[in-house]
Motif scaffolding. Structure first.
Motif, mmCIF file in Angstrom:
data_model
loop_
_atom_site.group_PDB
_atom_site.id
_atom_site.type_symbol
_atom_site.label_atom_id
_atom_site.label_comp_id
_atom_site.label_asym_id
_atom_site.label_seq_id
_atom_site.Cartn_x
_atom_site.Cartn_y
_atom_site.Cartn_z
ATOM 1 N N THR A 3 -0.582 9.828 44.709
ATOM 2 C CA THR A 3 -1.695 10.581 44.112
ATOM 3 C C THR A 3 -2.682 11.005 45.187
ATOM 4 O OG1 THR A 3 -1.474 9.393 42.009
ATOM 5 C CG2 THR A 3 -3.581 10.473 42.446
ATOM 6 N N GLN A 4 -2.944 10.118 46.149
ATOM 7 C CA GLN A 4 -3.854 10.432 47.249
ATOM 8 C C GLN A 4 -3.299 11.570 48.108
ATOM 9 O OE1 GLN A 4 -6.904 8.868 47.958
ATOM 10 N NE2 GLN A 4 -7.149 10.465 49.504
ATOM 11 N N LEU A 5 -2.010 11.557 48.366
ATOM 12 C CA LEU A 5 -1.390 12.634 49.148
ATOM 13 C C LEU A 5 -1.513 13.969 48.420
ATOM 14 C CD1 LEU A 5 1.865 10.872 50.431
ATOM 15 C CD2 LEU A 5 -0.048 11.654 51.839
ATOM 16 N N ARG A 6 -1.310 13.950 47.110
ATOM 17 C CA ARG A 6 -1.415 15.195 46.341
ATOM 18 C C ARG A 6 -2.839 15.747 46.418
ATOM 19 N NH1 ARG A 6 -0.910 14.424 40.147
ATOM 20 N NH2 ARG A 6 1.325 14.210 40.481
ATOM 21 N N THR A 50 7.247 2.864 35.675
ATOM 22 C CA THR A 50 7.704 4.048 34.949
ATOM 23 C C THR A 50 6.566 4.654 34.129
ATOM 24 O OG1 THR A 50 9.958 3.162 34.816
ATOM 25 C CG2 THR A 50 9.366 4.899 33.266
ATOM 26 N N GLU A 51 5.801 3.792 33.481
ATOM 27 C CA GLU A 51 4.663 4.257 32.684
ATOM 28 C C GLU A 51 3.600 4.906 33.571
ATOM 29 O OE1 GLU A 51 1.187 2.388 29.760
ATOM 30 O OE2 GLU A 51 2.971 1.207 30.236
ATOM 31 N N ALA A 52 3.337 4.295 34.734
ATOM 32 C CA ALA A 52 2.326 4.843 35.649
ATOM 33 C C ALA A 52 2.757 6.203 36.191
ATOM 34 C CB ALA A 52 2.078 3.866 36.792
ATOM 35 N N ILE A 53 4.039 6.354 36.487
ATOM 36 C CA ILE A 53 4.552 7.637 36.987
ATOM 37 C C ILE A 53 4.336 8.739 35.944
ATOM 38 C CG2 ILE A 53 6.688 8.874 37.558
ATOM 39 C CD1 ILE A 53 7.634 6.227 38.887
ATOM 40 N N ALA A 54 4.606 8.410 34.673
ATOM 41 C CA ALA A 54 4.400 9.391 33.600
ATOM 42 C C ALA A 54 2.924 9.681 33.401
ATOM 43 C CB ALA A 54 5.032 8.874 32.307
ATOM 44 N N ARG A 55 2.104 8.632 33.399
ATOM 45 C CA ARG A 55 0.664 8.789 33.158
ATOM 46 C C ARG A 55 0.009 9.653 34.231
ATOM 47 N NH1 ARG A 55 -0.920 3.718 33.942
ATOM 48 N NH2 ARG A 55 -1.492 4.202 36.098
ATOM 49 N N ASP A 56 0.411 9.443 35.494
ATOM 50 C CA ASP A 56 -0.211 10.154 36.610
ATOM 51 C C ASP A 56 0.530 11.427 36.982
ATOM 52 O OD1 ASP A 56 -2.058 8.095 36.705
ATOM 53 O OD2 ASP A 56 -0.945 6.958 38.211
ATOM 54 N N ASN A 57 1.493 11.816 36.138
ATOM 55 C CA ASN A 57 2.228 13.059 36.339
ATOM 56 C C ASN A 57 2.909 13.098 37.717
ATOM 57 O OD1 ASN A 57 3.194 15.568 35.527
ATOM 58 N ND2 ASN A 57 1.442 16.678 36.397
ATOM 59 N N LEU A 58 3.631 12.025 38.022
ATOM 60 C CA LEU A 58 4.303 11.911 39.323
ATOM 61 C C LEU A 58 5.820 12.026 39.205
ATOM 62 C CD1 LEU A 58 2.277 8.938 40.862
ATOM 63 C CD2 LEU A 58 2.190 11.336 41.597
ATOM 64 N N ARG A 59 6.298 12.509 38.064
ATOM 65 C CA ARG A 59 7.751 12.546 37.849
ATOM 66 C C ARG A 59 8.481 13.378 38.898
ATOM 67 N NH1 ARG A 59 5.874 13.296 32.527
ATOM 68 N NH2 ARG A 59 6.276 11.540 31.110
ATOM 69 N N GLU A 60 7.836 14.429 39.398
ATOM 70 C CA GLU A 60 8.483 15.283 40.390
ATOM 71 C C GLU A 60 8.406 14.691 41.796
ATOM 72 O OE1 GLU A 60 10.214 18.057 39.722
ATOM 73 O OE2 GLU A 60 9.849 17.568 37.604
ATOM 74 N N GLU A 61 7.450 13.799 42.000
ATOM 75 C CA GLU A 61 7.233 13.256 43.341
ATOM 76 C C GLU A 61 7.855 11.882 43.562
ATOM 77 O OE1 GLU A 61 4.584 14.627 41.541
ATOM 78 O OE2 GLU A 61 3.103 15.453 42.942
ATOM 79 N N VAL A 62 8.093 11.112 42.491
ATOM 80 C CA VAL A 62 8.558 9.734 42.630
ATOM 81 C C VAL A 62 9.832 9.521 41.825
ATOM 82 C CG1 VAL A 62 7.995 7.290 42.354
ATOM 83 C CG2 VAL A 62 6.179 8.932 42.927
ATOM 84 N N SER A 80 -3.117 -2.986 50.647
ATOM 85 C CA SER A 80 -3.706 -2.617 49.354
ATOM 86 C C SER A 80 -4.446 -1.287 49.393
ATOM 87 C CB SER A 80 -4.675 -3.723 48.894
ATOM 88 O OG SER A 80 -3.991 -4.934 48.715
ATOM 89 N N SER A 81 -4.424 -0.592 50.521
ATOM 90 C CA SER A 81 -5.189 0.647 50.655
ATOM 91 C C SER A 81 -4.283 1.866 50.527
ATOM 92 C CB SER A 81 -5.912 0.682 52.007
ATOM 93 O OG SER A 81 -6.540 1.938 52.203
ATOM 94 N N ALA A 82 -4.360 2.546 49.376
ATOM 95 C CA ALA A 82 -3.602 3.773 49.190
ATOM 96 C C ALA A 82 -4.055 4.844 50.183
ATOM 97 C CB ALA A 82 -3.778 4.277 47.758
ATOM 98 N N TYR A 83 -5.352 4.830 50.501
ATOM 99 C CA TYR A 83 -5.878 5.814 51.457
ATOM 100 C C TYR A 83 -5.270 5.611 52.843
ATOM 101 C CZ TYR A 83 -9.140 8.295 54.484
ATOM 102 O OH TYR A 83 -9.686 9.112 55.438
ATOM 103 N N ASP A 84 -5.225 4.351 53.306
ATOM 104 C CA ASP A 84 -4.668 4.075 54.630
ATOM 105 C C ASP A 84 -3.184 4.432 54.684
ATOM 106 O OD1 ASP A 84 -7.136 3.209 55.396
ATOM 107 O OD2 ASP A 84 -6.614 1.076 55.516
ATOM 108 N N LEU A 85 -2.461 4.123 53.613
ATOM 109 C CA LEU A 85 -1.043 4.481 53.565
ATOM 110 C C LEU A 85 -0.860 5.995 53.615
ATOM 111 C CD1 LEU A 85 0.177 1.956 50.856
ATOM 112 C CD2 LEU A 85 1.066 2.084 53.187
ATOM 113 N N ALA A 86 -1.664 6.717 52.839
ATOM 114 C CA ALA A 86 -1.563 8.176 52.828
ATOM 115 C C ALA A 86 -1.922 8.767 54.181
ATOM 116 C CB ALA A 86 -2.474 8.748 51.738
#
Length: 272
Positions: free
Chosen positions: A113-116, A137-149, A215-221
């Motif tokens: 999500t951070q990369l997007r 699976t639920e998080a991927i659907a909720r955050d609209n990441l089906r095309e990315e993950v 735990s840092s999504a920002y650092d990973l991105a």
């Protein structure tokens, strides 16, 4: 392991049963002739928590069949990329491991999500299965990441996946010596991993891979973006990691070390 990180990320490690097991291990450890540890980090932690003297511990790393990892062909890679619908324009990231809190896949979804939001296109493949799959699976659907993950489930072609992807992203909160990291090093796949003792032992940050806060999504991105924008640097780090891995993890080297450990232990038992 009995580390603080495990108690934080594994609910079972906070149970009375786990405390009892630690007490039993500590009491029975005095009857053990030799301990085998897969890394210095694990050895140091368990020596401290179980009261084991360092002289009774031998370090022998996990081994891998280098020939098998290097036997991946161009056709194997093409087959995987076609099967998964990967294109040459979108950088592809890979995570390999059980779907459990320890492995950090929740943070990987936040990273995507951070990369997007940053305007960086990437695709994430997650190879492995486990109890977190419904939640992910639920998080991927909720955050609209089906095309990315893509959650791939259990795979038998991890060597081909490593060659088909641009980087391994491995934000585990604790490990012993993860096989995915070993195989990625041997496959010369660039690595982004969590900055934990077990990874620092084998990956020199900025020279053999990038180590970031798990735990840092920002650092990973940020690390992913750096590898995407600096492919030559990524390739140099991957080559350096492979050279180190060849010296440490070749199955023939590891088998010889294990044979030596068994022989030493047997001789001690005979003389004891």
């Amino acid at each position: 392991p009995y580390s603080a990180a495990r108690r934080q990320w594994d609910p079972a490690a906070r149970s009375a049963k786990h405390k009892l097991l630690r007490l039993m291990d500590r009491q029975t450890s005095r009857f053990v002739t030799r301990f085998h540890s897969v890394s210095h980090a694990v050895a140091d932690d368990n020596q401290r928590r179980l009261g084991v003297h360092p002289d009774r511990v031998r370090i022998v790393h996990r081994g891998r069949d280098v020939a098998r990892l290097q036997s991946v062909t161009v056709a194997d890679v093409a087959r995987v990329r076609e099967e998964l619908g990967l294109d040459d324009e979108t950088p592809t990231l890979l995570n390999v491991g059980r779907l459990v809190p320890q492995k950090g896949q929740r943070t990987l979804l936040q990273m995507m999500t951070q990369l997007r939001r940053s305007g960086v296109r990437a695709k994430l493949l997650v190879a492995g299965d486990g109890p977190l799959r419904p939640e992910l699976t639920e998080a991927i659907a909720r955050d609209n990441l089906r095309e990315e993950v893509l959650l791939l489930g259990t795979r038998r072609d991890v060597p081909a996946l490593l060659k088909a992807c641009d980087a391994l992203v491995f934000p585990s909160h604790y490990e012993g010596l993860p096989g995915a990291l070993v195989e990625s090093m041997l496959s010369r796949t660039p690595i982004i991993a969590s900055n934990i003792p077990m990874h620092r032992e084998f990956i020199d940050d900025g020279q053999m891979g990038l180590l970031v806060e798990a735990s840092s999504a920002y650092d990973l991105a940020t690390a992913v973006t750096r590898l995407i924008q600096q492919p030559e640097s990524a390739a140099q780090m991957a080559a350096a990691a492979q050279r180190r891995a060849m010296n440490l993890f070749d199955i023939d080297v590891v088998v010889a070390q294990m044979e030596s450990l068994f022989s030493e232990t047997a001789e001690l038992r005979k003389s004891g």
